[in-house]
Every structure is written in structure tokens, then in C-alpha cells.
Design an enzyme around this catalytic site. Structure first.
Site, mmCIF file in Angstrom:
data_model
loop_
_atom_site.group_PDB
_atom_site.id
_atom_site.type_symbol
_atom_site.label_atom_id
_atom_site.label_comp_id
_atom_site.label_asym_id
_atom_site.label_seq_id
_atom_site.Cartn_x
_atom_site.Cartn_y
_atom_site.Cartn_z
ATOM 1 C CE LYS A 66 32.505 86.915 34.753
ATOM 2 N NZ LYS A 66 31.735 86.939 33.549
ATOM 3 C CB SER A 67 30.691 80.488 35.921
ATOM 4 O OG SER A 67 31.601 81.027 34.822
ATOM 5 N NE ARG A 96 26.690 77.260 34.666
ATOM 6 C CZ ARG A 96 27.225 78.111 33.811
ATOM 7 N NH1 ARG A 96 27.827 79.440 34.546
ATOM 8 N NH2 ARG A 96 27.606 77.967 32.691
ATOM 9 N NE ARG A 133 30.564 88.381 24.061
ATOM 10 C CZ ARG A 133 30.552 87.779 25.113
ATOM 11 N NH1 ARG A 133 30.496 88.460 26.320
ATOM 12 N NH2 ARG A 133 31.324 86.470 25.190
ATOM 13 C CB SER A 163 30.178 77.161 23.802
ATOM 14 O OG SER A 163 29.018 78.353 24.685
ATOM 15 C CD GLN A 192 28.870 82.573 27.889
ATOM 16 O OE1 GLN A 192 28.281 83.115 26.538
ATOM 17 N NE2 GLN A 192 29.166 83.340 28.742
ATOM 18 C CG ASP A 207 36.439 83.586 30.743
ATOM 19 O OD1 ASP A 207 36.288 83.813 29.521
ATOM 20 O OD2 ASP A 207 35.454 83.107 31.468
ATOM 21 C CE LYS A 236 35.166 83.463 25.318
ATOM 22 N NZ LYS A 236 33.938 82.845 26.012
ATOM 23 N NE ARG A 267 37.343 87.164 32.042
ATOM 24 C CZ ARG A 267 37.071 86.698 33.162
ATOM 25 N NH1 ARG A 267 37.650 87.013 34.394
ATOM 26 N NH2 ARG A 267 35.832 86.376 33.442
HETATM 27 C C1 S3P Z 1 30.840 81.093 30.771
HETATM 28 C C2 S3P Z 1 31.237 80.276 29.890
HETATM 29 C C3 S3P Z 1 32.436 80.782 28.739
HETATM 30 C C4 S3P Z 1 33.279 81.883 29.568
HETATM 31 C C5 S3P Z 1 32.253 83.118 30.171
HETATM 32 C C6 S3P Z 1 31.456 82.520 31.175
HETATM 33 C C7 S3P Z 1 29.852 80.589 31.501
HETATM 34 O O1 S3P Z 1 31.702 81.214 27.648
HETATM 35 O O2 S3P Z 1 33.881 82.767 28.523
HETATM 36 O O3 S3P Z 1 33.070 84.156 30.623
HETATM 37 O O4 S3P Z 1 29.688 81.023 32.712
HETATM 38 O O5 S3P Z 1 29.085 79.632 31.166
HETATM 39 P P1 S3P Z 1 31.419 80.229 26.524
HETATM 40 O O6 S3P Z 1 30.602 79.303 27.038
HETATM 41 O O7 S3P Z 1 31.098 81.041 25.262
HETATM 42 O O8 S3P Z 1 32.861 79.663 26.029
#
Ligand code: S3P
Length: 461
Positions: free
Chosen positions: A35-36, A40, A135, A189, A191, A341, A368, A415
Site C-alpha cells: 500500500k505504501s 508513492r 486523525r 513518521s 507520512q 502497522d 491510527k 487491521r
Molecule cells: C505509512 C506510514 C505509517 C503507517 C501507515 C502508512 C506510509 O504511518 O502507519 O499505515 O505509507 O507512509 P506514520 O507515518 O504515521 O507512522
């Protein structure tokens, strides 16, 4: 070992009914694309020069939220089968959307887009579902503001001083611009780091981000491969656009399977006696493999067979041959960052370990998709597992006995729903997981995959 195709799941899953597994789980299965990496690939492909070809793309709802938002800003994205084609519009080619961008359940979509959109000369707004509208967004908006971005949100309903979705971003017009930033993030983080790096592509001056531990580094790997002027030094990332031509080169990308999705299948296999499961083509970027180390450390029968690299990311076949004894451990520090996660499913593993598993340094779980320390404590207790919730973690007393069949609420958290389904495999009767539709955000074929391995799972509308 059987190699199995995975049947299609029903689109909507309201309640999952999981029966206790009287037979081992056996088979070799794929998982959805990471997913990450998927977010991107879409985002960076959208602002690249030329066409990005994404292979091995099996997205859940979160990645589709990113694709939809980009389409609404004029990016042509075609998704067909396991491929996506993104026609890049260049750094300055996005157009103003005509409506608020819907980020669905996806925090990554909202936070990464905030960084990208803070640098545009149009105004736009971002919204999400109920969970996303609780959030915290100040962690991204705060540093973006400090470099000159016009970003705002909605006062958080319960946390004073905090901001949440909907967000309003931009425009950056006239002689306003994004300046340099040196940001020491108190939490690791990816993100926040990614939002700052994305805005940094457009900034006048250097972007420096330091974090306490290295969070997932997919942004750094992919942007670097596309020609962005970026370097990393341990926990520090530096991006300096001076002298750069402002062009990201489109790529042919292959997305690895999601280790976060694989984790549910590996833990399921470790819990069900006699199981032998292989998960194919799993991304094993070291910033993501905390769960594999936790499994190994607790003496689960995990074996990682490296299979080279795809798109600058290592991949492997991961085998789990169930071992009879699991040992409780302390889980904390940087392992938690690399398994952020996977903590819920690690709690399921702990429920079967001999002794008391202590999870610490995990306060981030409270913000989360749900407050995962609270929701996991509720789920574990529903199954009769003793646990103690702490401000930054949870202690879990493992047990050999069958768990008590439970009726569990997902709290809209994919999850939590999948962790409860895995626990249901070792309960003393059918377990019901209500509000399980959320699973499609990350693992649309979860039910089919469990069934392919031999589990008995049904779906009630
Ligand atoms: C993610 C970063 C993580 C993760 C999320 C996906 C990402 O969050 O928990 O499911 O793709 O950058 P954080 O950056 O808030 O830790």
C-alpha cells in the site's frame, strides 16, 4: 505444497464468521501490492515527466483514493488488471480540482497530498471518512506552515489544539513561496517525512528532516531513483533543489507484495497447529520487517527466502512452518517503528505465547484508524485473553487453552478486523466480526486468501 489461486471476494463484507480451524493451513498465496509503495508510485508518477508503468499493482481502497484524487487534478491514470499507467503532468501540471478531494480512510493519501498541494498555486480541500476525520493533522500542517504554506483544518472534536480533516490547502500565489526547513520530528513518521519532502521539491532552499528512528523509506528510494536531489544519512534526509532541473523521470515500477498484509497470514499459520504457509513476492524493505523479527524472536517457524529486488525494493518468499512453542518477548524501541502497522497482529501472536509479552513505545497506535491499543485490548478480552493496557503499549498473558469464541466490532479498522479473524481460528466456536467491510481498504481478497489456505470463513451481508 499446493499453489493456489485465490477466489474473488464479495465486494461488501458486513460480518465475517470465522470457524475454529481443525486442520492446518496449507498453501502458497500472494498478497495485495504494498500500500505504501502504491501510494508513492501513483503520486510521484503523477508529477513526473513521461509515463510511469506500475506492474504488480493489486490495490485496496486506500490506493484507489490516491488515484481518484490525482485524477481529479487532471492526471490520467488507467488501472487494468495488475497494471497501472500514470501519465505524468510534471511538477507544475496539476490542475485545480472542482470539488473537495475524498481521501476515504487513507491517512497516507491525506498527509502526502497535503505536502504536494501546499506547493500549488490553486486552493483545494481534502476530506475523509469518519475515522480520518478524527486523525491528527497538525503533525503535517505545523511544519508545512513553518515553511510558508497556507494550510488549515478543522478543530479536533476531542483534542484541544489539534487539527483534523477536512483540510483546506493553498493557494501559494503572488510572491509567496515555500522556504527551507530543518525539522526534528519527535515521532518517526514516514507520512510527515514524505509530506515535507514532497513540498521540498518545490521549495526555495533545503529540506532537512530528522526522526528518532528511520521510518519506512519508500519515498526516499523512489524519489532518488526518479532523479530528485535527495540524500539520506542514517535518521536524516536532506533534499536540496538548488541546481536541479525540476524533473522527475517516469519509471517502470514493480510493486512488491505488502508485508503488512502477509503478517496476518503468517501469524494465522503460526497459531494453527501443523500449518505450512508460503507468502510469495513479499516486500522485505528493512524499514518494514519488524514483524518478521518479532516472529523469529518469539520462536515462530518463519523463514525468509530472498528473491532479489524489484523497483529498488527487496522481495522474498516468506515461509511459515508452525512451531509448537511460542515464547513471550518484550517488543519496543525501533522494532515498533518498523512494525508499526503489525502491532495488532503481534498481539494475536502474544495471545498464544508462553509468558507475558510486553509491548512498549507504541503510543502512535492510539492515533491510527482506531485507537489500536484500546481496540486490541477490547478484542483480546472478548476472546478471554488477559491483558493490561498502558499509555504506550499493552501487556498480554499468553494461553495454551482454546480462546473463547467472540463477537467483535472492527471499529472501522481493517487491521483490527483481520486480527480478530485470525484469533477466531483458535477459538472454541464461531467468531463474528462485525463491520468488516473496512478490510477492503488494504486487503480486498483477505477472505478468499484465508479460504484458499483451508480456513472456514463466511461473509454475512
Ligand atoms: C505509512 C506510514 C505509517 C503507517 C501507515 C502508512 C506510509 O504511518 O502507519 O499505515 O505509507 O507512509 P506514520 O507515518 O504515521 O507512522
Amino acid at each position: 505444497m499446493r499453489t493456489l489461486g485465490v477466489p474473488r471476494d464479495a465486494r461488501r463484507m458486513s460480518t465475517l464468521v470465522v470457524s475454529p480451524s481443525h486442520h492446518p493451513l496449507v498453501g502458497s498465496v500472494p498478497v495485495p501490492s504494498d500500500k505504501s509503495v502504491g501510494h508513492r508510485a501513483l503520486l510521484f508518477g503523477a508529477i513526473a515527466e513521461g509515463t510511469t508503468h506500475i506492474e504488480g499493482f493489486a490495490p485496496g481502497g486506500d490506493n484507489l483514493s490516491t488515484a481518484q484524487a490525482l485524477r481529479a487534478m487532471g492526471v490520467d491514470i488507467a488501472i487494468e488488471g495488475a497494471s497501472a499507467i500514470v501519465k505524468g503532468v510534471g511538477l507544475y501540471g496539476l490542475v485545480a480540482p472542482t470539488a473537495s478531494l475524498d481521501c476515504g480512510n487513507s491517512g497516507t493519501t491525506m498527509r502526502l497530498l497535503s505536502g504536494l498541494l501546499a506547493a500549488q498555486d490553486f486552493k483545494c480541500s481534502l476530506h475523509g471518512d469518519e475515522s480520518l476525520s478524527r486523525r491528527p493533522m497538525m503533525r503535517v500542517l505545523g511544519p508545512l506552515r513553518s515553511r510558508g504554506a497556507l494550510v488549515d483544518g478543522t478543530p479536533h472534536p476531542t483534542k484541544q489544539g489539534e487539527i483534523t480533516a477536512p483540510l483546506s490547502i493553498g493557494p501559494l500565489t503572488g510572491d509567496s513561496y515555500l522556504g527551507p526547513i530543518e525539522y526534528e520530528n519527535p515521532v518517526a513518521s514516514a507520512q510527515v517525512k514524505s509530506a515535507l519532502l514532497l513540498s521540498g521539491l518545490y521549495a526555495h532552499g533545503v529540506t532537512l528532516v530528522r526522526e528518532p528512528h528511520v521510518s519506512r523509506d519508500h519515498t526516499e528510494r523512489m524519489l532518488h531513483a526518479m532523479g530528485a536531489p535527495l540524500e539520506t544519512f542514517g535518521t536524516l534526509v536532506r533534499l536540496d533543489p538548488a541546481g536541479w532541473d525540476g524533473k522527475l523521470a517516469a519509471q517502470k515500477l514493480v510493486v512488491p507484495g505488502d508485508v503488512s498484509a502477509a503478517a496476518f497470514l503468517l501469524v494465522a499459520a503460526q497459531l494453527v497447529s501443523g500449518s505450512r504457509v508460503t507468502v510469495r513476492h513479499v516486500g522485505t524493505n528493512p524499514t518494514r520487517t519488524g514483524i518478521l523479527e518479532i516472529l523469529r524472536d518469539m520462536q515462530a517457524g518463519v523463514h525468509v527466502e530472498a528473491k532479489g529486488e524489484v523497483g529498488g525494493e527487496p522481495v522474498a518468499e516468506v515461509h511459515l512452518h508452525q512451531t509448537p512453542t511460542l515464547v513471550a518477548r518484550m517488543i519496543g524501541g525501533e522494532t515498533v517503528t518498523r512494525a508499526i502497522d503489525e502491532v495488532p497482529i503481534a498481539c494475536a501472536l502474544a495471545a498464544r505465547a508462553s509468558g507475558r509479552t510486553r509491548i512498549r513505545d507504541a503510543a502512535e497506535l492510539r492515533v491510527k484508524e482506531s485507537d489500536r491499543l484500546a481496540t486490541m485490548a477490547t478484542v483480546l478480552r472478548a476472546f478471554g485473553v488477559k491483558c493490561e493496557e498502558l499509555p504506550d503499549g499493552i501487556d498480554i498473558e499468553g494461553t495454551d487453552a482454546p480462546l473463547r469464541a467472540a463477537v467483535v466490532e472492527s471499529h472501522g479498522d481493517h487491521r483490527i478486523a483481520m486480527t480478530a479473524a485470525v484469533l477466531g481460528l483458535i477459538a472454541d466456536g464461531p467468531t463474528r466480526i462485525r463491520d468488516a467491510d473496512c478490510i477492503t481498504t488494504s486487503f480486498p481478497k483477505f477472505v478468499g486468501t484465508l479460504r484458499a489456505l483451508g480456513a472456514e470463513v463466511s461473509v454475512e451481508a
